[in-house]
Design an enzyme around this catalytic site. Structure first.
Site, PDB file in Angstrom:
ATOM      1  N   GLU A 502     -46.974 -36.706  27.605  1.00 59.01           N
ATOM      2  CA  GLU A 502     -46.730 -35.710  26.543  1.00 59.01           C
ATOM      3  C   GLU A 502     -47.590 -34.456  26.730  1.00 59.01           C
ATOM      4  O   GLU A 502     -48.186 -33.952  25.789  1.00 59.01           O
ATOM      5  CB  GLU A 502     -46.940 -36.338  25.152  1.00 59.01           C
TER       6      GLU A 502
HETATM    7  C1  LIG Z   1     -47.024 -44.181  31.803  1.00 54.05           C
HETATM    8  C2  LIG Z   1     -46.189 -42.963  31.802  1.00 54.05           C
HETATM    9  C3  LIG Z   1     -45.073 -42.885  30.993  1.00 54.05           C
HETATM   10  C4  LIG Z   1     -44.244 -41.766  31.028  1.00 54.05           C
HETATM   11  N1  LIG Z   1     -43.079 -41.749  30.301  1.00 54.05           N
HETATM   12  C5  LIG Z   1     -42.203 -40.728  30.483  1.00 54.05           C
HETATM   13  C6  LIG Z   1     -40.900 -40.759  29.872  1.00 54.05           C
HETATM   14  O1  LIG Z   1     -40.561 -41.694  29.151  1.00 54.05           O
HETATM   15  N2  LIG Z   1     -40.042 -39.740  30.118  1.00 54.05           N
HETATM   16  C7  LIG Z   1     -40.391 -38.686  30.921  1.00 54.05           C
HETATM   17  O2  LIG Z   1     -39.572 -37.804  31.125  1.00 54.05           O
HETATM   18  N3  LIG Z   1     -41.625 -38.608  31.489  1.00 54.05           N
HETATM   19  C8  LIG Z   1     -42.526 -39.600  31.304  1.00 54.05           C
HETATM   20  N4  LIG Z   1     -43.766 -39.556  31.903  1.00 54.05           N
HETATM   21  C9  LIG Z   1     -44.110 -38.394  32.700  1.00 54.05           C
HETATM   22  C10 LIG Z   1     -45.220 -37.536  32.131  1.00 54.05           C
HETATM   23  O3  LIG Z   1     -44.717 -36.713  31.130  1.00 54.05           O
HETATM   24  C11 LIG Z   1     -45.808 -36.752  33.317  1.00 54.05           C
HETATM   25  O4  LIG Z   1     -46.563 -37.689  34.065  1.00 54.05           O
HETATM   26  C12 LIG Z   1     -46.617 -35.586  32.922  1.00 54.05           C
HETATM   27  O5  LIG Z   1     -45.786 -34.571  32.470  1.00 54.05           O
HETATM   28  C13 LIG Z   1     -47.467 -35.059  34.079  1.00 54.05           C
HETATM   29  O6  LIG Z   1     -46.725 -34.898  35.245  1.00 54.05           O
HETATM   30  P1  LIG Z   1     -47.286 -35.472  36.624  1.00 54.05           P
HETATM   31  O7  LIG Z   1     -47.747 -36.846  36.422  1.00 54.05           O
HETATM   32  O8  LIG Z   1     -46.244 -35.228  37.653  1.00 54.05           O
HETATM   33  O9  LIG Z   1     -48.567 -34.585  36.947  1.00 54.05           O
HETATM   34  P2  LIG Z   1     -48.560 -33.119  37.535  1.00 54.05           P
HETATM   35  O10 LIG Z   1     -47.614 -32.255  36.825  1.00 54.05           O
HETATM   36  O11 LIG Z   1     -48.440 -33.185  39.016  1.00 54.05           O
HETATM   37  O12 LIG Z   1     -50.014 -32.641  37.147  1.00 54.05           O
HETATM   38  C14 LIG Z   1     -51.171 -33.001  37.917  1.00 54.05           C
HETATM   39  C15 LIG Z   1     -52.379 -32.353  37.262  1.00 54.05           C
HETATM   40  O13 LIG Z   1     -52.248 -30.937  37.278  1.00 54.05           O
HETATM   41  C16 LIG Z   1     -52.520 -30.419  35.993  1.00 54.05           C
HETATM   42  N5  LIG Z   1     -51.777 -29.165  35.825  1.00 54.05           N
HETATM   43  C17 LIG Z   1     -50.470 -28.931  36.084  1.00 54.05           C
HETATM   44  N6  LIG Z   1     -50.175 -27.650  35.827  1.00 54.05           N
HETATM   45  C18 LIG Z   1     -51.312 -27.062  35.387  1.00 54.05           C
HETATM   46  C19 LIG Z   1     -51.672 -25.761  34.948  1.00 54.05           C
HETATM   47  N7  LIG Z   1     -50.806 -24.763  34.877  1.00 54.05           N
HETATM   48  N8  LIG Z   1     -52.938 -25.542  34.561  1.00 54.05           N
HETATM   49  C20 LIG Z   1     -53.862 -26.524  34.608  1.00 54.05           C
HETATM   50  N9  LIG Z   1     -53.577 -27.766  35.015  1.00 54.05           N
HETATM   51  C21 LIG Z   1     -52.328 -28.032  35.392  1.00 54.05           C
HETATM   52  C22 LIG Z   1     -52.096 -31.513  35.034  1.00 54.05           C
HETATM   53  O14 LIG Z   1     -52.782 -31.372  33.802  1.00 54.05           O
HETATM   54  C23 LIG Z   1     -52.533 -32.753  35.782  1.00 54.05           C
HETATM   55  O15 LIG Z   1     -53.892 -32.978  35.534  1.00 54.05           O
HETATM   56  C24 LIG Z   1     -44.594 -40.661  31.855  1.00 54.05           C
HETATM   57  C25 LIG Z   1     -45.754 -40.721  32.634  1.00 54.05           C
HETATM   58  C26 LIG Z   1     -46.543 -41.851  32.625  1.00 54.05           C
HETATM   59  C27 LIG Z   1     -47.761 -41.862  33.487  1.00 54.05           C
END
Ligand SMILES: Cc1cc2nc3c(=O)[nH]c(=O)nc-3n(C[C@H](O)[C@H](O)[C@H](O)COP(=O)(O)OP(=O)(O)OC[C@H]3O[C@@H](n4cnc5c(N)ncnc54)[C@H](O)[C@@H]3O)c2cc1C
Length: 817
Positions: A502
């Site tokens: 989220e």
């Molecule tokens: C257990 C679990 C359940 C989930 N359930 C769902 C679901 O039901 N439906 C769904 O659609 N998604 C779901 N997700 C996805 C979740 O919303 C994403 O994991 C989340 O949006 C982060 O994306 P990412 O993991 O690819 O990290 P990334 O986007 O690759 O981010 C990596 C890091 O970079 C940082 N970052 C990225 N951009 C910036 C910026 N501009 N400035 C500073 N920092 C930045 C982030 O804060 C993070 O620390 C789930 C994830 C998990 C782990």
């Protein structure tokens, strides 16, 4: 003397005009009067008066005649403003417009009307039906949950738990009653999730997802009547399990960049030529996908042939559709393994769906981003705050009990100052988390606050992280050794989930809180941007000069409060918290002024300077969190037990605000502006200190006592009452200790003095009875307590086969735990 008097009077009146945000007319009258006084004092002749007033008349007329002012002064500023205004994509615009502003706006604007928070926003309450559900269904569900079995042995909830959740409509709390749902308030939903979370993370996540961003919520808000009739009854009675798929391998935080596409086309479907979409997508991390029967899907919509009716429009943007999980072409992939709950992938290749499956129908083609942001805004204020508050409730109650039961160096460990430092943080954050949970969820019941919920998501999950780590540290090996006795390990392992979902935390702090706050909460910035976009000079003129008055006012207020100890700031209460309202008002004015100057100096550059905007976001967040604490203290009768907790929280917030300001000024690129800002905001240097050790130790000590506050703070939590239960054994041992502690201490003293001799406790008790230190009845009580104590402090032991994952049947009869 007369000249000095005029200067003094001029300064005082100017100060008063700026302090009360006077308009252009009053400033014009003031300037005319000042000029007249100067001319009179200097003994100017008639010619002098005519020349001086003729010169004065030019800016006075320009400033007071709007058309002239627009043309002469505002037009060049407007041109420059439009040139530096960063371009805004439609996605960014929709994200900014989505959701509402609430108390965050009061804190951001620098003149908080505290009565709106204390009086107009009612203290949240459950309805009788919600309370009954908490007392019966939620307790029954909690009693069925064995978190170790779920997370280690089965990696799934037991079938009877799934069945109970469906039957009792745990997945339909947000669905309105007319569709068969429970129609609970956000505050009640938050309480239900909190209670389940204190028992099992996997069960809580399973309940959270259908009740937050997902098909149910999207249908309730945007679904067509037909879609509601088709899906909602099944979602309400548990026939359907939903999931929502936005994230994919290429797009996580940058969800607007999803590569998944839907092309509008016509195809044969159920024997008829049908207008629809051909979808190609690859999704991961989707909670509940392995068991879902319906999939909410986000993708980018293209209409190359103009089949939707507009031949000029090809790219529609993010769109959401709802499709059955067993629809041809949809491939629910394998499971991920974040914890014991269901989470996995979903793929689709050339999946055809009728156009009516777009949520809200074809009229909502391209409207998906706004839907997601709006729903996320609300959901973020319920589920993760609930999870965070739950973690702190368990940490608070169990660590308090453990700190009194566990003795080292012949003392309960909770009496050591080092432990008190950690326990004070647990106690303070637990208070803050509960205050924020209550306020934020109750805000979601009256609007869709986007900034407040981003603040809650980030700070509450970070506090959850801190509290959990502190609790594990205090428990030592008792919380490290995993097993069915360990009530902290699964929460500790689950913290990164709360941090990531989220809106991942780093992104939320650095980009969202101040970015959204500045534009949405500020009374002028977004309307000015809108005026620029619409090329409306007249509107911009009005806003721009209002904006100048606003900034000057906040600067004067911040400076005045800083010099006077905020005596002029209003406060809605008397008593020990009055000073905090005044100091928060001061910091609110300082934030408003600093934000304005920063946006003016850095403009669009600020978006890239995340470290700076994060610190301003921290200030806004601390103002919100301190407000939540004061509101909670006020709503709960301002008790003597609450007071030190409220003091700890608000003093901590003020200290954090000061630190954020200092670091902001130290790192601001324009050194001249930085010094000016610091002079206005902190002319006398530092004003706030961290909560004292004494205060910290006071709330740490209270954590080890069976106080009414302890019961209230852990009210929406489930603790076992049985001595064989994961939390029950700590509860039972603690209660027993409380009832016999004077006798127990007498016994321990006797052992130290040699009046109760022996190596084993049984011998010592016998000796104590013989020496008349204890009666036989007291000795029996202590023996009974000691068994409970030892059991409460014990950790799990397993056979090698069990840990190697051998089927439990094959190791039946062996001691596994
Ligand atoms: C257990 C679990 C359940 C989930 N359930 C769902 C679901 O039901 N439906 C769904 O659609 N998604 C779901 N997700 C996805 C979740 O919303 C994403 O994991 C989340 O949006 C982060 O994306 P990412 O993991 O690819 O990290 P990334 O986007 O690759 O981010 C990596 C890091 O970079 C940082 N970052 C990225 N951009 C910036 C910026 N501009 N400035 C500073 N920092 C930045 C982030 O804060 C993070 O620390 C789930 C994830 C998990 C782990």
């Amino acid at each position: 003397m007369t000249a000095l008097a005029i200067i003094a009077a001029a300064v005082i009146v100017a100060w008063a005009l700026a302090y009360y945000e006077a308009g252009t007319r009053l400033w014009t009258i003031y300037t005319a009067a000042l000029l007249a006084a100067i001319l009179y004092t200097c003994g100017a002749g008639q010619t002098g008066w005519i020349i001086a007033f003729a010169i004065f008349a030019v800016p006075a007329v320009v400033m007071n005649l709007k058309t002239l002012r627009s043309r002469i002064l505002t037009a060049p500023i407007f041109k420059a403003f439009k040139a530096v205004l960063p371009p805004m994509t439609s996605t960014e615009r929709e994200a900014l417009e989505a959701g509402d502003v609430w108390w965050d706006a009061e804190m951001f604007r620098g003149r908080p009307q505290w009565n709106k928070l204390l009086e107009e926003h009612q203290a949240p309450e459950y309805t009788a039906e919600e309370q009954a559900f908490m007392n019966k269904e939620v307790n029954e569900l909690c009693a069925m949950l064995d978190d170790w079995k779920i997370s280690f042995e089965d990696k799934d909830l037991p079938p009877e738990v799934w069945q109970y959740m469906r039957e009792k409509k745990f997945f339909a709390m947000l669905i309105a009653k007319e569709w068969g749902g429970l129609g609970f308030s956000a505050y009640a939903q938050s309480a239900v999730v909190t209670k389940i979370s204190t028992r099992s993370l996997a069960a809580a996540v399973t309940v959270m997802v259908p009740n937050s961003l997902g098909p149910g919520e999207l249908l309730m808000h945007y679904g067509t009547e037909e879609q509601k009739q088709h899906w909602l009854p099944g979602l309400a009675d548990g026939t359907h399990i939903p999931c929502f798929a936005l994230t994919g391998p290429e797009a996580g935080s940058d969800a607007g960049a999803i590569p998944d596409i839907g092309i509008v086309c016509e195809q044969e479907y159920e024997g008829k030529k049908t207008l629809g979409l051909k979808l190609n997508f690859s999704k991961r991390y989707i909670t509940l996908s392995p068991v879902a029967t319906c999939v909410g899907l986000a993708f980018k919509l293209y209409d190359p042939e103009g089949l939707l009716g507009d031949p000029e429009k090809v790219e529609y943007g993010i769109t959401c559709a709802l499709l059955p999980a067993d629809h041809p072409g949809v491939d629910i992939g394998k499971r991920h393994f974040p914890a014991g709950f269901m989470n996995g992938t979903i793929y689709g290749e050339d999946v055809f769906i009728p156009i009516d499956w777009i949520i809200g129908g074809p009229a909502k083609a391209g409207g998906g981003w706004r839907m997601l942001v709006e729903c996320l805004s609300a959901g973020r204020g319920i589920s993760l705050p609930a999870l965070s508050a739950a973690a702190s409730k368990v940490a608070y109650r169990m660590t308090g009990a453990y700190s009194r039961l566990r003795r080292q160096f012949k003392m309960p460990i909770g009496l050591f100052e080092g432990i008190q430092e950690a326990n004070g943080r647990i106690a303070g954050y637990t208070y803050k988390l509960e205050a924020m949970r209550a306020l934020t969820a109750s805000a979601v019941d009256v609007c869709s606050p986007s900034v407040v919920t981003a603040i809650a998501k980030y700070h509450m999950t970070e506090m959850m992280r801190s509290v959990t780590i502190d609790a594990v540290d205090v428990h030592g090996g008792r919380a490290v050794q995993q097993g069915p006795r360990n009530y902290l390990a699964n929460t500790h392992n689950g913290v990164p989930i709360a941090i990531t979902v989220e809106g991942a935390n780093i992104l939320t702090r650095n980009l969202m809180i101040f970015g959204q706050g500045a534009i949405r909460c500020h009374p002028y910035v977004f309307p000015e941007m809108e005026a620029a976009r619409e090329d409306n000079l007249g509107e911009f003129d009005q806003l721009f000069w209002g904006h100048i008055g606003f900034s000057v006012n906040r600067a004067i207020r911040a400076f005045t409060y800083a010099l006077t100890g905020s005596v002029f700031a209003s406060a809605p209460v008397s008593g020990p918290t009055r000073k905090y309202y005044k100091q928060l008002t001061r910091m609110s004015s300082a934030l408003a002024f600093t934000s304005d100057v920063t946006m003016g100096v850095l403009g669009g550059e600020l978006k890239r300077m995340e470290n700076l905007s994060a610190r301003l976001g921290d200030i806004l967040s601390e103002l919100y969190m301190a407000s939540a604490v004061l509101k909670y203290y006020y709503d709960n009768g301002e008790t003597a037990e609450d007071l030190p907790h409220a003091q700890w929280c608000v003093e901590g917030s003020l200290y954090n605000i000061q630190k954020a300001f200092e670091e902001f000024f130290d790192n601001f690129p324009n050194r001249f502006v930085a010094r000016f800002l610091k002079l206005v905001v902190m002319p006398l240097g530092r004003s706030y200190k961290r909560p004292s050790d004494k205060l910290n130790n006071q709330i740490a000590a209270m954590m080890m006592e069976p106080t009414a506050l302890r019961d209230r703070l852990t009210n929406e939590a489930y603790f076992g009452t049985d001595k064989d239960d994961v939390t029950g054994r700590m509860e039972v041992a603690f209660n027993e200790l409380i009832s016999i502690e004077p006798v127990y201490n007498r016994f321990l003293k006797a052992v130290a003095k040699g009046q109760a001799q022996g190596l084993a406790i049984a011998e010592q008790l016998k000796s104590a009875v013989e020496n008349k230190v204890l009666t036989q009845e007291e000795a029996d009580q202590i023996a009974e307590f000691d068994t409970l104590r030892i059991d409460a402090l014990a950790t799990d032991e397993f056979t090698q086969e069990y840990l190697a994952g051998k089927p439990i049947d094959s190791i039946a009869g062996q001691k596994i735990a």
